[in-house]
Design a protein around this motif. Structure first.
Motif, PDB file in Angstrom:
ATOM      1  N   TYR A   1       9.304  -7.745  -3.142  1.00  8.93           N
ATOM      2  CA  TYR A   1       9.510  -9.186  -3.089  1.00  8.93           C
ATOM      3  C   TYR A   1       8.170  -9.892  -3.244  1.00  8.93           C
ATOM      4  O   TYR A   1       7.098  -9.309  -3.016  1.00  8.93           O
ATOM      5  CB  TYR A   1      10.186  -9.609  -1.775  1.00  8.93           C
TER       6      TYR A   1
ATOM      7  N   LYS B   1       5.793 -12.244  -1.731  1.00 13.38           N
ATOM      8  CA  LYS B   1       5.536 -12.732  -0.382  1.00 13.38           C
ATOM      9  C   LYS B   1       4.970 -14.139  -0.395  1.00 13.38           C
ATOM     10  O   LYS B   1       5.342 -14.993   0.410  1.00 13.38           O
ATOM     11  CB  LYS B   1       4.563 -11.784   0.319  1.00 13.38           C
TER      12      LYS B   1
ATOM     13  N   CYS C   1      11.627  -5.797   2.839  1.00 17.89           N
ATOM     14  CA  CYS C   1      11.693  -7.008   3.668  1.00 17.89           C
ATOM     15  C   CYS C   1      12.534  -6.786   4.927  1.00 17.89           C
ATOM     16  O   CYS C   1      13.485  -5.996   4.945  1.00 17.89           O
ATOM     17  CB  CYS C   1      12.282  -8.136   2.829  1.00 17.89           C
TER      18      CYS C   1
ATOM     19  N   HIS D   1      12.906 -12.334  -3.680  1.00 22.16           N
ATOM     20  CA  HIS D   1      13.200 -10.935  -3.988  1.00 22.16           C
ATOM     21  C   HIS D   1      13.256 -10.678  -5.495  1.00 22.16           C
ATOM     22  O   HIS D   1      13.728 -11.513  -6.267  1.00 22.16           O
ATOM     23  CB  HIS D   1      14.497 -10.510  -3.315  1.00 22.16           C
TER      24      HIS D   1
ATOM     25  N   HIS E   1      11.234 -14.894   1.619  1.00 20.17           N
ATOM     26  CA  HIS E   1      10.628 -14.055   0.594  1.00 20.17           C
ATOM     27  C   HIS E   1      11.461 -14.080  -0.691  1.00 20.17           C
ATOM     28  O   HIS E   1      12.691 -14.026  -0.645  1.00 20.17           O
ATOM     29  CB  HIS E   1      10.503 -12.616   1.088  1.00 20.17           C
TER      30      HIS E   1
END
Length: 258
Positions: free
Chosen positions: A231, A233, A223, A170, A168
């Motif tokens: 974040y 995705k 997350c 961030h 992911h």
């Protein structure tokens, strides 16, 4: 700011490494954004050697990539110290394919690391899933999947979005990210797809504190990796035309390489 963002997701190390930059040689890159981004990432670990791999042919007046040459050098230097691979995944895929063909499977040292950017494609321009790339690198050069990370960003925005072991991207404290309906511009909720809007007070050199992109994204929060906050995705290119950015031009070079 960028170094803080990289540090927060574990990109920094004190161990000296050999750098392999799958990017345009910065001596000839002029204003190519990816090379200047990679130059910044070179600060994340001490360098034993720095190898810019998309080279400039003075005679032909263009860039080229000699995959077999770099496969040989990579095998040689990876025996001495950890390696760090930075740049376009398609070029990494091609070089590792040549390593496998020329030397068989190898195993890089434990602290070796990949920081990718430019889209998940193989050397034939075919889209890859992140997991496919992780499996490929682990199987052929023994690289720990937790040490294969992605980055996302734009030259117009200036804030790096770095991936965690969950894959992911961030959102650092220096920016805010929104997803909007492409027609109404209504703000979408977590888990809903829309066009990506990037906001930051960081870039005061140009009037682009708010940037509505053509990229399609889905946001998440909190997350599993433990990093707090939002974040990205999923993210992919929107639109129906390919803009000739750094990655598309690089793919043209790769298609003509050895």
């Amino acid at each position: 700011m960028s170094l803080n963002a990289f540090d927060a997701v574990g990109f920094r190390s004190k161990t000296p490494v050999h750098y392999f930059l799958f990017s345009y040689d910065i001596k000839n890159a002029k204003n190519i954004g990816t090379s200047w981004s990679d130059d910044q990432i070179l600060q994340l670990a001490p360098a034993i050697s720095t190898n810019w791999m998309i080279e400039w042919d003075e005679t032909k007046g263009k860039f080229f990539f000699d995959s077999e040459k770099w496969a040989k050098k990579f095998v040689q230097l990876s025996k001495e110290a950890p390696v760090r691979l930075l740049g376009f995944p398609a070029f990494m895929y091609k070089m590792v394919e040549d390593i496998r063909r020329m030397y068989g499977r190898i195993k890089v040292k434990k602290e070796s690391f990949v920081i990718a950017g430019g889209g998940w494609k193989n050397h034939l321009g075919k889209s890859m899933e992140l997991k496919d790339f992780l499996d490929y690198m682990q199987e052929n050069i023994g690289l720990d999947p937790n040490n294969i990370r992605d980055t996302y960003g734009m030259a117009e925005h200036g804030v790096p979005y770095c991936s965690c072991p969950e894959g992911h991207l961030h959102v650092p404290i220096y920016s805010k990210v929104l997803v909007r309906d492409p027609i109404t511009l209504e703000k979408k909720d977590y888990g809903e797809e829309g066009v990506l809007q990037l906001l930051t007070p960081y870039n005061i050199a140009e009037p682009n504190l708010s940037l509505l992109s053509t990229d399609i994204a889905v946001l998440g929060k909190e997350c599993k990796c433990g990093i707090k906050g939002d974040y990205i995705k999923k993210v992919r290119r929107g639109g129906i035309k390919k803009h000739k950015g750094c990655a598309i031009k690089a793919q043209d070079i790769l298609s003509k390489s050895k």
